[in-house]
Design a protein around this motif. Sequence first.
Motif, PDB file in Angstrom:
ATOM      1  N   VAL A 219      -0.745  18.771   7.970  1.00 40.07           N
ATOM      2  CA  VAL A 219      -1.074  17.630   7.112  1.00 40.07           C
ATOM      3  C   VAL A 219      -2.444  17.821   6.477  1.00 40.07           C
ATOM      4  N   SER A 220      -3.425  18.235   7.289  1.00 38.54           N
ATOM      5  CA  SER A 220      -4.780  18.442   6.767  1.00 38.54           C
ATOM      6  C   SER A 220      -4.800  19.494   5.672  1.00 38.54           C
ATOM      7  N   ALA A 221      -4.023  20.558   5.867  1.00 36.51           N
ATOM      8  CA  ALA A 221      -3.992  21.638   4.883  1.00 36.51           C
ATOM      9  C   ALA A 221      -3.254  21.240   3.605  1.00 36.51           C
ATOM     10  N   SER A 222      -2.422  20.180   3.693  1.00 34.78           N
ATOM     11  CA  SER A 222      -1.581  19.818   2.549  1.00 34.78           C
ATOM     12  C   SER A 222      -2.072  18.572   1.823  1.00 34.78           C
ATOM     13  N   GLN A 223      -3.228  18.031   2.200  1.00 29.41           N
ATOM     14  CA  GLN A 223      -3.653  16.749   1.638  1.00 29.41           C
ATOM     15  C   GLN A 223      -3.803  16.785   0.126  1.00 29.41           C
ATOM     16  N   GLY A 224      -4.245  17.894  -0.399  1.00 31.96           N
ATOM     17  CA  GLY A 224      -4.413  17.991  -1.849  1.00 31.96           C
ATOM     18  C   GLY A 224      -3.111  17.792  -2.591  1.00 31.96           C
ATOM     19  N   VAL A 225      -1.981  18.176  -1.977  1.00 26.26           N
ATOM     20  CA  VAL A 225      -0.660  18.007  -2.600  1.00 26.26           C
ATOM     21  C   VAL A 225      -0.087  16.622  -2.306  1.00 26.26           C
ATOM     22  N   LEU A 226      -0.335  16.110  -1.104  1.00 21.54           N
ATOM     23  CA  LEU A 226       0.325  14.886  -0.656  1.00 21.54           C
ATOM     24  C   LEU A 226      -0.173  13.635  -1.380  1.00 21.54           C
ATOM     25  N   HIS A 227      -1.453  13.542  -1.648  1.00 25.48           N
ATOM     26  CA  HIS A 227      -1.979  12.344  -2.317  1.00 25.48           C
ATOM     27  C   HIS A 227      -1.327  12.113  -3.681  1.00 25.48           C
ATOM     28  N   PRO A 228      -1.219  13.126  -4.556  1.00 27.25           N
ATOM     29  CA  PRO A 228      -0.525  12.908  -5.835  1.00 27.25           C
ATOM     30  C   PRO A 228       0.948  12.550  -5.657  1.00 27.25           C
ATOM     31  N   LEU A 229       1.610  13.116  -4.640  1.00 34.61           N
ATOM     32  CA  LEU A 229       3.018  12.788  -4.405  1.00 34.61           C
ATOM     33  C   LEU A 229       3.193  11.323  -4.006  1.00 34.61           C
ATOM     34  N   ILE A 230       2.285  10.825  -3.180  1.00 38.40           N
ATOM     35  CA  ILE A 230       2.363   9.417  -2.777  1.00 38.40           C
ATOM     36  C   ILE A 230       2.167   8.508  -3.990  1.00 38.40           C
ATOM     37  N   ALA A 231       1.221   8.864  -4.854  1.00 38.20           N
ATOM     38  CA  ALA A 231       0.977   8.071  -6.072  1.00 38.20           C
ATOM     39  C   ALA A 231       2.210   8.073  -6.979  1.00 38.20           C
ATOM     40  N   ALA A 232       2.844   9.230  -7.114  1.00 41.01           N
ATOM     41  CA  ALA A 232       4.054   9.326  -7.951  1.00 41.01           C
ATOM     42  C   ALA A 232       5.194   8.516  -7.345  1.00 41.01           C
ATOM     43  N   ALA A 233       5.308   8.554  -6.022  1.00 42.67           N
ATOM     44  CA  ALA A 233       6.370   7.809  -5.350  1.00 42.67           C
ATOM     45  C   ALA A 233       6.206   6.311  -5.553  1.00 42.67           C
ATOM     46  N   GLU A 234       4.967   5.828  -5.532  1.00 42.33           N
ATOM     47  CA  GLU A 234       4.724   4.394  -5.689  1.00 42.33           C
ATOM     48  C   GLU A 234       5.170   3.901  -7.065  1.00 42.33           C
ATOM     49  N   LYS A 235       4.995   4.730  -8.073  1.00 43.90           N
ATOM     50  CA  LYS A 235       5.448   4.348  -9.419  1.00 43.90           C
ATOM     51  C   LYS A 235       6.975   4.294  -9.464  1.00 43.90           C
ATOM     52  N   GLN A 236       7.619   5.291  -8.855  1.00 38.92           N
ATOM     53  CA  GLN A 236       9.087   5.338  -8.904  1.00 38.92           C
ATOM     54  C   GLN A 236       9.714   4.197  -8.104  1.00 38.92           C
ATOM     55  N   VAL A 237       9.131   3.900  -6.938  1.00 40.39           N
ATOM     56  CA  VAL A 237       9.724   2.867  -6.112  1.00 40.39           C
ATOM     57  C   VAL A 237       9.508   1.482  -6.719  1.00 40.39           C
ATOM     58  N   ALA A 238       8.444   1.310  -7.505  1.00 40.99           N
ATOM     59  CA  ALA A 238       8.221   0.028  -8.178  1.00 40.99           C
ATOM     60  C   ALA A 238       9.355  -0.276  -9.150  1.00 40.99           C
ATOM     61  N   GLU A 239       9.861   0.772  -9.823  1.00 40.05           N
ATOM     62  CA  GLU A 239      10.996   0.588 -10.735  1.00 40.05           C
ATOM     63  C   GLU A 239      12.254   0.182  -9.961  1.00 40.05           C
ATOM     64  N   GLN A 240      12.444   0.794  -8.788  1.00 38.03           N
ATOM     65  CA  GLN A 240      13.611   0.444  -7.976  1.00 38.03           C
ATOM     66  C   GLN A 240      13.520  -0.991  -7.459  1.00 38.03           C
ATOM     67  N   LEU A 241      12.308  -1.448  -7.147  1.00 36.91           N
ATOM     68  CA  LEU A 241      12.129  -2.825  -6.696  1.00 36.91           C
ATOM     69  C   LEU A 241      12.544  -3.805  -7.781  1.00 36.91           C
ATOM     70  N   ALA A 242      12.139  -3.541  -8.998  1.00 39.46           N
ATOM     71  CA  ALA A 242      12.497  -4.429 -10.109  1.00 39.46           C
ATOM     72  C   ALA A 242      14.009  -4.516 -10.262  1.00 39.46           C
ATOM     73  N   SER A 243      14.682  -3.376 -10.115  1.00 42.90           N
ATOM     74  CA  SER A 243      16.136  -3.353 -10.231  1.00 42.90           C
ATOM     75  C   SER A 243      16.798  -4.117  -9.085  1.00 42.90           C
ATOM     76  N   LEU A 244      16.278  -3.940  -7.861  1.00 37.60           N
ATOM     77  CA  LEU A 244      16.830  -4.643  -6.703  1.00 37.60           C
ATOM     78  C   LEU A 244      16.681  -6.151  -6.851  1.00 37.60           C
ATOM     79  N   ALA A 245      15.500  -6.599  -7.264  1.00 35.46           N
ATOM     80  CA  ALA A 245      15.248  -8.029  -7.424  1.00 35.46           C
ATOM     81  C   ALA A 245      16.153  -8.625  -8.497  1.00 35.46           C
ATOM     82  N   SER A 246      16.357  -7.876  -9.578  1.00 39.01           N
ATOM     83  CA  SER A 246      17.226  -8.348 -10.661  1.00 39.01           C
ATOM     84  C   SER A 246      18.671  -8.463 -10.182  1.00 39.01           C
TER      85      SER A 246
END
Length: 964
Positions: free
Chosen positions: A873-900
């Motif tokens: 995990v420590s060695a991969s932090q540089g990759v993981l932080h951007p992936l988490i940020a990208a995931a948050e954007k994608q899941v926000a779209e799914q939330l809107a669809s679920l609520a609708s």
Amino acid sequence: MSFALGQRWISDTESDLGLGTVVALEGRMVTLLFPATGDNRLFSINEAPLTRVIFNKGDEITAAEGWKMVVTDLEENDGLVTYFGTHSEDGQEAFIREPMLDHQIRFNKPQDRLFAGQIDRMEQFVTRFLCQQQRHAMQKNPLRALQGPRAGLIPHQLYIANEVGRRHAPRVLLADEVGLGKTIEAGHILHQQLLSGRAERVLIIVPETLQHQWLVEMLRRFNLRFALFDEERCVEALADCDNPFESEQLVICSLDLLRKKRRFDQALEAPWDLMVVDEAHHLEWSEDTPSRAYQVVEGLAEQVPGVLLLTATPDQLGHQSHFARLRLLDPDRFYDYDAFLKEEQAYQSVAQAAEGLLEQRALNNEELDALNALLASDTLASQLEAIQAGDTATRDKLLRDLLDRHGTGRMLFRNTRAGVSGFTERRLNRHPVALPKQYATAIKVNNMFGTTAVPAAQKVINNLYPEKLYQQFEGESGNGSWWQFDPRIDWLMAFLKAHRSKKVLVIASQAATALQLEEALRTREGIAASVFHEGMSILERDKAAAYFAQMEGGAQVLICSEIGSEGRNFQFAQDLVMFDLPQNPDLLEQRIGRLDRIGQTETVQIHVPYIEDSAQQQLLEWFDRGMDAFEHNCPGGHLIHSEFGDEVIEVLAGNNTDLEGLIARTAERAAEHKAAMEAGRDRLLEINSNGGKAADALVAALAEADDDTDFISFMLKLWDVIGVHQDDRGENAVVLRPTEQMLFPSYPGLPEDGVSVTFDRETALSRDDFQFITPAHPMVAAGIDLVTSSDTGCTGVSLLKNKALPAGTLFLELIYIAEAVAPAEVQLGRFLPPTPIRLLMDKSGKDLGQNIDFDAFNRQLTPLNRHTGSKLVSASQGVLHPLIAAAEKQVAEQLASLASDAERAMERELGAELERLTALKQVNPNIRDTELDALREQMNLARSHLARAQIQLDAIRLIVVTPE
């Protein structure tokens, strides 16, 4: 590990200690101070279960003084890290040295725990995700509340429970005949109302003699823990609050307690959501002089939104009293008795038309006029033509329309044995014996030396139960020797020895008689018998019933006192021995009803040993030839008993010798009652009450749910991960015991000495000592909550062995929970329960989760120890932080669809019900305005809360590809 004074570390085994500081280094040992708790810990440098805390750019950290800073840069000197950023209070550039970090920092977010090296075992990560999926499925399942109770899948019971349990503040009269399960129906409705959040506080009012029966039934069948309130409990509760009825959420009390003005006033002041009144036919009413009992219930019914009235005999006190009970449910609707009678007469022709539709015969003019008046439709003529041509779909729709509009059909449910299938035959077996000389002497002496005239009622007791009279003369020295010569004992022993393979239920009137019968069987023949009487605790009764139910190695006989004819069902047995007879035909029917129930597969054999030419034979003849009460249900028994009871006492006391005349008059009246009841059967009401095809569909769906092996596998896995010891004991049962190795200090619902559970409904019905585990059982929700409300399984690191992928390839699996928080009564879980959303991100930020199944993917993974995982995990932090940020954007779209989608489903389901009830109110005044208003309010609240739905990261796992 490399330590330096002032560094911050966390304990892998005691993360609740907060952030620790290195305060001493001596040889091979390191000492940490945990300022948040004041604890010191001494560790071996080489084997310390510690993880170094280093934050990254973009993390928000807190200084010991309480101000916050988002990290923009960091540097390390002499083993200590300094963080740079902007001060949260004055906006100036600032820095925080590692030793000055807040001691209270907890790593609650999954990503924080992952980066801090707090990595869970792989099986815990999997179990957490399965728990979230199971919780989602449970809340979406509309049948969960019906599946949960320890009760048979009886169509009419399930239909009524489903129909009434989904209503807002239901107000209904449950009037099924004896043996058809009114108590179970009421329990189903309560369970559904409580589980859905429609109700939180419930008051059950019953006759004093039925309090414990209700207490046991609610706990044993529905896992509902009611508190039993009597005068003593009310006095004790005053120590906790001013109003004793506000000290508990679920209360059972007697009607006699509420007759007292003070207790009635207190019950009236307490807020209740639902009230249940059993034996409601005892509520006497007249327009000028209503009884005190009626006034008590009426006062509460005016305040409590939901009311369930239960009675097997709605017309016992006359039709006017039946109207009075409906008046309790809706005084605005049932305000005038004469108007009620006219309306009932108008609906008779509707019921006859329904009969014609069922029989597919041509309707007469009166029936057609009734249909036209009620259904006024341009298409009615064509519908009737289609029905005559055999169109069952059209017939069923027309019947449903009639049911919706039928008088009291929405408020009154009554099933009769004539309208419900599933009952077997009953057969009376007479076993005459001679009067022993000991009893004859006791009776003679009692008559000779009686100093005063013996009342007729006492004479009856002496004549019916001579063993009691004999024991009075015998005194304590005799020690119950009556059973050494009573010929009924000899017959019973011979019968049991001749039928060793049969389970036999024996019922006697008194607990002392039951205990002495058990002693006689044990000492004289060594027959294994279990005893069941009112002096036993609930647990002792459960054990006695379980010993009897056990097919191998269990008791051949269960000997019950009269209480054995209340509340317990033993339909796995077919032989009932009445060692003596009760004087009341309702008690006789209750005794037989322990075996003669839906679910019984064989003819019920009723055995009555009796002394010839005695009061015992006279009572037997009156029940049998006068009322036909043994081989057929006698719903008018209470009416006949009230009419002829005094005459029966005179005959049994020996004051009247005209037994045959009494039997003839009784048989004539019984035939009249039966004919009147059959003529008065409301077929449309019965159709509405038994549910027809809708009820059969419910049974089929619940039977399929019972066979869900995935649920069983999930629970066994959950208990294993939590650390619960499981011992398969056969008989479809598992014994669960807590262990010292459990992840949590305790497991709600799991006693220290363990508990036996089963997933099989038939086993649960025959074994009261087993817990019946379904998705609605409290232990299921408790286990899921233990995992999901803690940090258990919210991080993970696993290896993927795959030749097709380059070694070192990374995947990030993220489990989010979409949720809209709302009060329980909004029932938002029907439309948007906490919903797990799984993303599987590759290094480019693409989500592969839609195409790669979780279970299939997980089977390819292997676990990794915490130390190695932390390094990855420590060695991969540089990759993981951007992936988490990208995931948050994608899941926000799914939330809107679920609520609708959830809002559309809500509008479709609740809107359709609102439209139906609004239209129905035009023709059926049983639809209350409060019911429509509640639906509108529910829809408005659901829209509001769905608009505020949120997403939260629940678990995160790093997957690294490794060579084979």
